[in-house]
Motif scaffolding. Structure first.
Motif, short mmCIF file in Angstrom:
data_model
loop_
_atom_site.label_atom_id
_atom_site.label_comp_id
_atom_site.label_asym_id
_atom_site.label_seq_id
_atom_site.Cartn_x
_atom_site.Cartn_y
_atom_site.Cartn_z
N ARG A 1 0.79 -1.02 0.04
CA ARG A 1 0.22 -0.37 0.28
C ARG A 1 1.08 1.30 0.00
O ARG A 1 0.43 2.15 -0.66
CB ARG A 1 -0.69 0.00 1.72
N ALA A 2 2.51 1.09 0.03
CA ALA A 2 3.26 2.18 0.26
C ALA A 2 2.72 2.95 -0.95
O ALA A 2 3.29 3.92 -1.48
CB ALA A 2 4.71 2.05 0.56
N ASP A 3 2.95 1.89 -2.35
CA ASP A 3 3.23 2.34 -3.78
C ASP A 3 2.08 2.07 -5.13
O ASP A 3 1.95 2.45 -5.66
CB ASP A 3 3.64 0.76 -4.55
N ARG A 4 0.69 1.49 -4.19
CA ARG A 4 -0.59 0.97 -5.05
C ARG A 4 -1.77 0.88 -3.06
O ARG A 4 -1.77 0.94 -2.54
CB ARG A 4 -0.28 -0.17 -6.11
N ASP A 5 -2.87 1.37 -4.70
CA ASP A 5 -5.02 1.19 -3.72
C ASP A 5 -4.45 0.26 -3.71
O ASP A 5 -4.36 -0.78 -4.75
CB ASP A 5 -4.84 2.40 -4.12
N VAL A 6 -4.62 -0.87 -2.64
CA VAL A 6 -4.96 -2.07 -2.09
C VAL A 6 -6.16 -2.22 -1.33
O VAL A 6 -6.05 -1.13 -0.20
CB VAL A 6 -3.64 -2.85 -1.93
N GLU A 7 -6.82 -3.09 -1.11
CA GLU A 7 -8.25 -3.76 -0.10
C GLU A 7 -7.27 -5.34 -0.08
O GLU A 7 -7.55 -6.42 -1.26
CB GLU A 7 -9.44 -3.11 -0.62
N LEU A 8 -7.87 -5.77 1.43
CA LEU A 8 -7.92 -7.37 1.36
C LEU A 8 -8.85 -7.17 2.28
O LEU A 8 -9.41 -6.79 3.36
CB LEU A 8 -6.66 -7.40 2.19
#
Length: 413
Positions: A253-260
């Motif tokens: 998430r430091a480099d991209r939008d993510v969700e788990l």
């Protein structure tokens, strides 16, 4: 053939065992067999109408509102209840032993109704009572629980190691029972090899029958949510490696939008909840429990990647379900996962278990490339469709039953 299918607990997606009971019993019914499922709580959902369910009540220590407290003595109504109470009171997981004792008693009256008894990994001493009476018995071992014990004890703080060893006190029983049964069904070559090694089972008595997937339910469907990762963990247990995945998500998430999207039942204020809070992931980690098969299929089909960070897997049914949904898989190179996913780069990417840097890099590679996702997803769908069928599972299991029947000197049905 008249089949008694035993399962000491059978809730859907509870380690995949509820799915196994439901789908195998349906497949056997489709082949024309009479199937009766005997299950302790939680009971299976959605059995085929042709399959009979007999509930085998227990003390259900872990399903009580005040779990895991023992019930009052006035609720003990049988010798098996007393056995379960006393075994639980010593800190040992008692359900497999107590369930098998209840089945041994029940089968005194019902044994003539069946041609074969198939145990779904209770492996309790009661099965040996059935075997000694000449009742054909086969048992499925999804993987030896000695693997769970080893990982759990290693990960536990010093003060919890002894109680954990006691909790897993049923494992030697399972090994003794497995060594004495004529036919064992393993769900993968890796799990079978581990059973031979840990339980010292004669490899000549193991028949490998991989699990199946409903490719009509689990299939590609609709658009995928950008940055969505899905993981399924049957329990809040170190075996599942969720801690490693959370560390990887924190890096991603430091480099991209993510969700788990994590499908699991977490222990309140347990290790996973504490790690989510410590890493500041509360806004991007969403935990779901009690999902139906249809809900799980939709969730898997909505993800850009499915992650299986386990320290060990005897098969991993959710991995095959994700592959059937055309969802790329990033998994640990351990247990049966390479066997399920296939060669690295085929239907998914494999990384060393516990290697957070490698896990992060593999997830980043899949999330960052549409072409890679399409390639892996198509390969996974093709592999799931071609190799993992519940009809094939039922036919192979039927062959194992005939061997169990022949081992008693009876004429196979």
């Amino acid at each position: 053939m008249r089949i008694a299918l035993l399962s000491y607990r059978s809730k859907n997606h509870s380690g995949g065992q509820g799915v196994y009971v439901r789908q195998l019993s349906r497949g056997l019914a489709e082949l024309g067999h009479e199937v009766e499922v005997f299950s302790g709580p939680p009971y299976p959902d959605g059995l085929d109408p042709r399959v009979r369910l007999t509930r085998v009540p227990s003390l259900d220590v872990f399903g009580r509102p005040d779990a895991p407290r023992l019930p009052p003595l006035r609720e003990l109504g049988s010798a098996a209840d007393v056995l379960e109470y006393l075994t639980t009171a010593t800190g040992c997981f008692a359900e497999p032993l107590a369930f098998s004792a209840r089945m041994a008693r029940l089968m005194r009256e019902r044994a003539g109704d069946f041609d074969v008894v198939h145990d779904n990994q209770s492996l309790g001493y009661g099965l040996l009572a059935l075997h000694r009476r000449g009742i054909p018995v086969a048992a499925t071992i999804h993987h030896p629980i000695s693997r769970d014990r080893r990982i759990a004890v290693a990960a536990a703080p010093r003060r919890k190691k002894l109680p954990l060893r006691r909790w897993y006190g049923f494992v030697p029983m399972q090994a003794r029972v497995a060594r004495r049964l004529p036919v064992i069904v393993g769900v993968s070559e890796a799990a079978a090899a581990d059973t031979v090694h840990d339980f010292r089972v004669d490899p000549a008595r193991i028949r490998v029958v991989p699990l199946g997937v409903d490719v009509e339910l689990f299939r590609p469907a609709g658009p995928r949510v950008p940055g969505r990762i899905v993981a399924v963990a049957s329990a809040d247990h170190p075996l599942k490696g969720v801690d490693h995945l959370l560390d990887a998500v924190a890096k991603l998430r430091a480099d991209r939008d993510v969700e788990l999207q994590l499908v699991s039942t977490l222990t309140p204020d347990g290790p996973t909840e504490r790690r989510i809070a410590a890493l500041g992931l509360g806004d991007c980690v969403h935990v779901r429990s009690g999902v139906t098969d249809a809900e799980l299929a939709a969730l898997l089909a909505s993800a850009e990647v499915m992650c299986v960070p386990s320290r060990y897997e005897g098969f991993s049914l959710p991995t095959v379900e994700a592959m059937a949904c055309g969802t790329p898989v990033v998994a640990s190179r351990t247990g049966a996962l390479p066997e399920v996913v296939g060669p690295d780069g085929g239907a998914g990417l494999l990384v060393p278990p516990g290697d957070i840097e490698a896990l992060t890099a593999a997830l980043s590679r899949v999330l960052g490339s549409t072409a890679e996702r399409e390639r892996l997803g198509a390969a996974g769908r093709a592999r799931a469709t071609e190799r993992f069928s519940w009809t094939a599972v039922a036919r192979a299991t039927e062959a194992a039953y005939r061997e169990a029947i022949a081992a008693t000197g009876r004429r196979p049905c």
